[in-house]
Design a protein around this motif. Structure first.
Motif, PDB file in Angstrom:
ATOM      1  N   GLU A 244     -10.979 -36.050  42.348  1.00 33.92           N
ATOM      2  CA  GLU A 244     -11.150 -34.909  43.216  1.00 33.92           C
ATOM      3  C   GLU A 244     -11.441 -33.420  42.544  1.00 33.92           C
ATOM      4  O   GLU A 244     -10.745 -32.786  41.670  1.00 33.92           O
ATOM      5  CB  GLU A 244      -9.922 -34.722  44.310  1.00 33.92           C
ATOM      6  N   THR A 245     -12.731 -33.024  42.680  1.00 31.13           N
ATOM      7  CA  THR A 245     -13.227 -31.860  42.144  1.00 31.13           C
ATOM      8  C   THR A 245     -12.378 -30.626  42.210  1.00 31.13           C
ATOM      9  O   THR A 245     -12.045 -29.869  41.160  1.00 31.13           O
ATOM     10  CB  THR A 245     -14.776 -31.567  42.347  1.00 31.13           C
ATOM     11  N   ASP A 246     -11.919 -30.503  43.508  1.00 30.01           N
ATOM     12  CA  ASP A 246     -11.240 -29.187  43.748  1.00 30.01           C
ATOM     13  C   ASP A 246      -9.931 -29.027  42.974  1.00 30.01           C
ATOM     14  O   ASP A 246      -9.343 -28.245  42.481  1.00 30.01           O
ATOM     15  CB  ASP A 246     -10.953 -29.218  45.297  1.00 30.01           C
ATOM     16  N   SER A 247      -9.279 -30.280  42.665  1.00 29.79           N
ATOM     17  CA  SER A 247      -8.033 -30.567  41.936  1.00 29.79           C
ATOM     18  C   SER A 247      -8.268 -30.108  40.428  1.00 29.79           C
ATOM     19  O   SER A 247      -7.268 -29.339  39.828  1.00 29.79           O
ATOM     20  CB  SER A 247      -7.420 -31.998  42.005  1.00 29.79           C
ATOM     21  N   ILE A 248      -9.320 -30.664  40.070  1.00 30.44           N
ATOM     22  CA  ILE A 248      -9.501 -30.325  38.748  1.00 30.44           C
ATOM     23  C   ILE A 248      -9.920 -28.789  38.502  1.00 30.44           C
ATOM     24  O   ILE A 248      -9.440 -28.110  37.371  1.00 30.44           O
ATOM     25  CB  ILE A 248     -10.881 -31.173  38.145  1.00 30.44           C
ATOM     26  N   LYS A 249     -10.674 -28.206  39.368  1.00 29.70           N
ATOM     27  CA  LYS A 249     -10.692 -26.632  39.265  1.00 29.70           C
ATOM     28  C   LYS A 249      -9.488 -26.006  39.631  1.00 29.70           C
ATOM     29  O   LYS A 249      -9.346 -25.250  38.512  1.00 29.70           O
ATOM     30  CB  LYS A 249     -11.556 -26.235  40.578  1.00 29.70           C
ATOM     31  N   THR A 250      -8.498 -26.445  40.174  1.00 24.91           N
ATOM     32  CA  THR A 250      -7.356 -25.841  40.184  1.00 24.91           C
ATOM     33  C   THR A 250      -6.558 -25.879  38.975  1.00 24.91           C
ATOM     34  O   THR A 250      -5.972 -25.015  38.715  1.00 24.91           O
ATOM     35  CB  THR A 250      -6.393 -26.266  41.577  1.00 24.91           C
ATOM     36  N   ALA A 251      -6.479 -27.001  38.602  1.00 24.58           N
ATOM     37  CA  ALA A 251      -5.680 -27.334  37.390  1.00 24.58           C
ATOM     38  C   ALA A 251      -6.241 -26.524  36.324  1.00 24.58           C
ATOM     39  O   ALA A 251      -5.436 -25.645  35.269  1.00 24.58           O
ATOM     40  CB  ALA A 251      -5.939 -28.729  36.925  1.00 24.58           C
ATOM     41  N   LEU A 252      -7.555 -26.027  36.024  1.00 25.85           N
ATOM     42  CA  LEU A 252      -8.235 -25.509  35.034  1.00 25.85           C
ATOM     43  C   LEU A 252      -7.693 -24.067  35.229  1.00 25.85           C
ATOM     44  O   LEU A 252      -7.606 -23.222  34.555  1.00 25.85           O
ATOM     45  CB  LEU A 252      -9.759 -25.582  35.094  1.00 25.85           C
ATOM     46  N   VAL A 253      -7.796 -23.443  36.195  1.00 32.65           N
ATOM     47  CA  VAL A 253      -7.411 -21.985  36.656  1.00 32.65           C
ATOM     48  C   VAL A 253      -5.987 -21.852  36.346  1.00 32.65           C
ATOM     49  O   VAL A 253      -5.589 -20.823  35.666  1.00 32.65           O
ATOM     50  CB  VAL A 253      -7.564 -21.753  38.117  1.00 32.65           C
ATOM     51  N   GLU A 254      -5.168 -22.770  36.772  1.00 29.55           N
ATOM     52  CA  GLU A 254      -3.572 -22.770  36.330  1.00 29.55           C
ATOM     53  C   GLU A 254      -3.494 -22.763  34.983  1.00 29.55           C
ATOM     54  O   GLU A 254      -2.920 -21.971  34.125  1.00 29.55           O
ATOM     55  CB  GLU A 254      -2.966 -23.829  36.970  1.00 29.55           C
ATOM     56  N   ALA A 255      -4.208 -23.713  34.239  1.00 24.58           N
ATOM     57  CA  ALA A 255      -4.093 -23.798  32.751  1.00 24.58           C
ATOM     58  C   ALA A 255      -4.672 -22.430  32.092  1.00 24.58           C
ATOM     59  O   ALA A 255      -3.863 -21.727  31.046  1.00 24.58           O
ATOM     60  CB  ALA A 255      -4.936 -24.774  32.108  1.00 24.58           C
ATOM     61  N   LEU A 256      -5.727 -21.627  32.723  1.00 24.86           N
ATOM     62  CA  LEU A 256      -6.193 -20.283  32.162  1.00 24.86           C
ATOM     63  C   LEU A 256      -5.036 -19.607  32.373  1.00 24.86           C
ATOM     64  O   LEU A 256      -4.944 -18.500  31.404  1.00 24.86           O
ATOM     65  CB  LEU A 256      -7.336 -20.111  32.785  1.00 24.86           C
ATOM     66  N   GLN A 257      -4.353 -19.351  33.389  1.00 23.21           N
ATOM     67  CA  GLN A 257      -3.569 -18.137  33.572  1.00 23.21           C
ATOM     68  C   GLN A 257      -2.134 -18.351  32.821  1.00 23.21           C
ATOM     69  O   GLN A 257      -1.596 -17.508  32.505  1.00 23.21           O
ATOM     70  CB  GLN A 257      -3.147 -18.420  35.205  1.00 23.21           C
ATOM     71  N   LYS A 258      -1.859 -19.679  32.476  1.00 21.57           N
ATOM     72  CA  LYS A 258      -0.738 -19.876  31.751  1.00 21.57           C
ATOM     73  C   LYS A 258      -1.034 -19.415  30.201  1.00 21.57           C
ATOM     74  O   LYS A 258       0.059 -18.869  29.638  1.00 21.57           O
ATOM     75  CB  LYS A 258      -0.109 -21.494  31.901  1.00 21.57           C
ATOM     76  N   LYS A 259      -2.105 -19.614  29.853  1.00 17.61           N
ATOM     77  CA  LYS A 259      -2.647 -19.258  28.502  1.00 17.61           C
ATOM     78  C   LYS A 259      -2.735 -17.687  28.361  1.00 17.61           C
ATOM     79  O   LYS A 259      -2.209 -17.089  27.504  1.00 17.61           O
ATOM     80  CB  LYS A 259      -4.034 -19.687  28.085  1.00 17.61           C
ATOM     81  N   LEU A 260      -3.376 -17.077  29.479  1.00 18.62           N
ATOM     82  CA  LEU A 260      -3.173 -15.539  29.420  1.00 18.62           C
ATOM     83  C   LEU A 260      -1.672 -15.094  29.640  1.00 18.62           C
ATOM     84  O   LEU A 260      -1.503 -14.187  28.780  1.00 18.62           O
ATOM     85  CB  LEU A 260      -3.836 -14.941  30.922  1.00 18.62           C
ATOM     86  N   LEU A 261      -0.810 -15.818  30.296  1.00 17.51           N
ATOM     87  CA  LEU A 261       0.595 -15.068  30.174  1.00 17.51           C
ATOM     88  C   LEU A 261       1.293 -15.374  29.056  1.00 17.51           C
ATOM     89  O   LEU A 261       1.780 -14.385  28.597  1.00 17.51           O
ATOM     90  CB  LEU A 261       1.310 -15.883  31.295  1.00 17.51           C
ATOM     91  N   THR A 262       1.126 -16.401  28.271  1.00 15.73           N
ATOM     92  CA  THR A 262       1.597 -16.588  26.940  1.00 15.73           C
ATOM     93  C   THR A 262       0.900 -15.683  25.922  1.00 15.73           C
ATOM     94  O   THR A 262       1.835 -15.280  25.131  1.00 15.73           O
ATOM     95  CB  THR A 262       1.212 -18.231  26.520  1.00 15.73           C
ATOM     96  N   TYR A 263      -0.195 -15.285  26.223  1.00 16.88           N
ATOM     97  CA  TYR A 263      -0.898 -14.315  25.202  1.00 16.88           C
ATOM     98  C   TYR A 263      -0.099 -13.168  25.508  1.00 16.88           C
ATOM     99  O   TYR A 263      -0.134 -12.358  24.469  1.00 16.88           O
ATOM    100  CB  TYR A 263      -2.477 -14.258  25.357  1.00 16.88           C
ATOM    101  N   THR A 264       0.008 -12.613  26.806  1.00 13.76           N
ATOM    102  CA  THR A 264       0.514 -11.131  27.155  1.00 13.76           C
ATOM    103  C   THR A 264       1.762 -11.200  26.491  1.00 13.76           C
ATOM    104  O   THR A 264       2.396 -10.160  26.180  1.00 13.76           O
ATOM    105  CB  THR A 264       0.514 -11.025  28.389  1.00 13.76           C
ATOM    106  N   LEU A 265       2.713 -12.256  26.710  1.00  8.63           N
ATOM    107  CA  LEU A 265       4.159 -12.047  26.417  1.00  8.63           C
ATOM    108  C   LEU A 265       4.311 -12.102  25.203  1.00  8.63           C
ATOM    109  O   LEU A 265       5.120 -11.429  24.392  1.00  8.63           O
ATOM    110  CB  LEU A 265       4.774 -13.211  27.127  1.00  8.63           C
ATOM    111  N   GLN A 266       3.396 -12.906  24.315  1.00 11.06           N
ATOM    112  CA  GLN A 266       3.432 -12.877  22.625  1.00 11.06           C
ATOM    113  C   GLN A 266       3.225 -11.650  22.165  1.00 11.06           C
ATOM    114  O   GLN A 266       3.873 -11.118  21.381  1.00 11.06           O
ATOM    115  CB  GLN A 266       2.513 -13.882  22.038  1.00 11.06           C
ATOM    116  N   ASP A 267       1.946 -10.744  22.811  1.00  3.54           N
ATOM    117  CA  ASP A 267       1.710  -9.690  22.363  1.00  3.54           C
ATOM    118  C   ASP A 267       2.889  -8.505  22.593  1.00  3.54           C
ATOM    119  O   ASP A 267       3.328  -7.835  21.781  1.00  3.54           O
ATOM    120  CB  ASP A 267       0.438  -9.292  23.219  1.00  3.54           C
ATOM    121  N   LEU A 268       3.353  -8.697  23.634  1.00  2.00           N
ATOM    122  CA  LEU A 268       4.606  -7.856  24.306  1.00  2.00           C
ATOM    123  C   LEU A 268       5.739  -8.040  23.187  1.00  2.00           C
ATOM    124  O   LEU A 268       6.375  -7.087  22.751  1.00  2.00           O
ATOM    125  CB  LEU A 268       5.057  -7.988  25.770  1.00  2.00           C
TER     126      LEU A 268
END
Length: 146
Positions: free
Chosen positions: A82-106
């Motif tokens: 299901e393409t929508d599930s893959i898109k959602t998973a990719l967006v969630e993975a990107l958001q987690k990476k951004l959060l990890t980067y931000t917290l590490q920087d902080l």
């Protein structure tokens, strides 16, 4: 109709495509070398592969039937994902990476602040000099983020 289409492709269109691809190949060969031709192709999945023959890529594209739609299939059972599930998973993975980067920087900014306090309290000029130099080279490190 099928017979007519097959005959038309094998006679008329084949010759036209052959002429077009010859012209493409001559133009590309005369204007650029093989290592520079990859920049002429659009950025698509598989674009990381070296593409050096525009005529071949043209024929591949022309020979595909209709609009190419994104479809992924399970390598084991061949069921379509299901393409929508893959898109959602990719967006969630990107958001987690951004959060990890931000917290590490902080966290790093807070650690620099702790090191600076240690240099003041225990009178460590060499360490303070290193911190100051690091902050001078990377001013964003000294800014604590909210």
């Amino acid at each position: 109709m099928i017979t007519f289409s097959q005959e038309y492709v094998s006679s008329e269109l084949t010759q036209n495509f052959f002429t077009i691809t010859q012209k493409m190949q001559k133009k590309v060969t005369s204007s650029r070398n093989a290592t520079e031709t990859s920049e002429m192709f659009p950025v698509l999945p598989g674009s990381h592969l070296p593409l050096s023959n525009p005529a071949l890529e043209f024929i591949k594209y022309v020979c595909k039937d209709g609009m190419v739609t994104l479809q992924w299939f399970c390598s084991n059972c061949q069921a379509q994902y299901e393409t929508d599930s893959i898109k959602t998973a990719l967006v969630e993975a990107l958001q987690k990476k951004l959060l990890t980067y931000t917290l590490q920087d902080l966290g790093f900014s807070k650690q620099i602040s702790v090191f600076r306090n240690i240099t003041v309290h225990y009178s460590m000029p060499f360490l303070r000099e290193n911190i100051d130099w690091m902050l001078q080279m990377n001013p964003e490190l000294g800014k604590e983020k909210a």
